[in-house]
Design an enzyme around this catalytic site. Structure first.
Site, PDB file in Angstrom:
ATOM      1  N   GLY A  10       0.739  -1.103  -0.125  1.00 46.32           N
ATOM      2  CA  GLY A  10      -0.029  -0.260   0.174  1.00 46.32           C
ATOM      3  C   GLY A  10       0.676   1.253  -0.085  1.00 46.32           C
ATOM      4  CE1 TYR A  98      -0.877   6.135   9.581  1.00 50.12           C
ATOM      5  CE2 TYR A  98      -0.601   3.650   9.305  1.00 50.12           C
ATOM      6  CZ  TYR A  98      -0.359   4.911   9.733  1.00 50.12           C
ATOM      7  OH  TYR A  98       1.122   5.094  10.029  1.00 50.12           O
ATOM      8  CE1 TYR A 124     -12.031   2.800   2.420  1.00 49.95           C
ATOM      9  CE2 TYR A 124     -12.611   5.285   2.385  1.00 49.95           C
ATOM     10  CZ  TYR A 124     -11.832   4.112   2.860  1.00 49.95           C
ATOM     11  OH  TYR A 124     -10.621   4.583   3.229  1.00 49.95           O
TER      12      TYR A 124
END
Length: 291
Positions: A10, A98, A124
């Protein structure tokens, strides 16, 4: 110190692998070694490795796709962080995680603080909020760092998409009524490393929830314009940019119109300085080995 970092490829994880090299013994687990949709795999890995600190930089980030993959989004963004928090608490190890500006609906006219009530618009955002709540419910030491509009020179993000489209097309429409702060993954990693240093030096602030984004604000159109300007300084011709409203660019998931985050608490409690979004963009573009 033994650090377990999740999310090998990522954007934030790749930067963390650079910024944490001097912080201790770093173990990085990607999808090939740990499937975050499988709770027992998570528990087994953490119990075998017994880290002193866990950093979860892995997430399901396909905002539109999440609308049709809610179960997977919640497994990775909500259930997995909760399990990590439980295992971290059992070890007495802090967890750094995060989160996202998408936990808010974007209707506030000022930047969002940590005390504002979340109201996510889509799957999301709901999954990220559920992850925050699961971590908090576990009761262990943790840092939840909400950020926004993350980009880098790796992976899939607005910066790389714009660099490509600006060179491929003659004209390009970009949304101009969504406002936030584009945040370089390198800045997020640097702040995280500084927080770890401060904690280990006994100079850290309270554990808990903080906002971490670049300073200042800009629309997606303004961000695209800044990217185009940097391409032109290299002698590269770019598309003509046209501002459009969100209503002219429908997507499966609704986006908050206001993604601005108030980072005052982070800067005050942890003695952190944050760059403005434009300076960070230039640092990213002009120092590619560090991106």
């Amino acid at each position: 110190m033994k650090i377990l970092l999740l999310g090998e490829h990522g954007q934030v994880s790749r930067e963390l692998q650079l910024s944490l090299r001097e912080q201790g013994e770093l173990t990085v687990l990607g999808r090939d070694r740990l499937d975050l949709s499988q709770p027992e795999q998570i528990r087994r890995q953490v119990r075998e490795l017994r880290p002193d600190l866990i950093i979860n930089a892995a997430a399901y980030t396909a905002v539109d796709q999440a609308e049709s993959e809610a179960q997977l989004a919640f497994a990775i963004n909500a259930t997995a962080p909760g399990i990590l928090a439980e295992e971290a608490a059992a070890l007495g190890a802090p967890l750094i995680h995060y989160s996202s500006d998408y936990v808010f609906d974007g209707t506030k006219t000022a930047p969002y603080s940590e005390d504002d009530t979340p109201n996510p618009l889509g799957v999301y955002g709901r999954s990220k909020l559920a992850g925050e709540q699961a971590i908090q419910a576990a009761g262990g030491a943790h840092l939840i760092l909400r950020t926004s509009w993350v980009y880098s020179l790796h992976g899939k993000n607005f910066l790389l998409t714009m660099q490509r489209l600006l060179q491929e097309r003659a004209s390009l429409n970009v949304v101009a009524d969504q406002v936030g702060a584009p945040t370089w993954a390198g800045s997020i990693a640097a702040v995280t490393a500084q927080m770890i240093h401060n904690w280990r030096a006994g100079q850290g602030g309270p554990w808990g929830l903080y906002h971490l984004s670049a300073q200042g604000e800009v629309s997606w159109f303004g961000f695209a314009s800044a990217i185009a300007e940097q391409l032109r300084t290299q002698g590269i011709a770019t598309a003509t940019l046209q501002p459009i409203p969100t209503s002219a660019y429908p997507t499966p998931a609704r986006r908050p119109l206001n993604s601005r985050l108030d980072c005052t608490r982070l800067q005050r409690d942890w003695h952190i300085q944050l760059s403005d979004w434009h300076s960070a963009l230039l640092e990213c573009l002009h120092n590619p080995p560090q991106c």
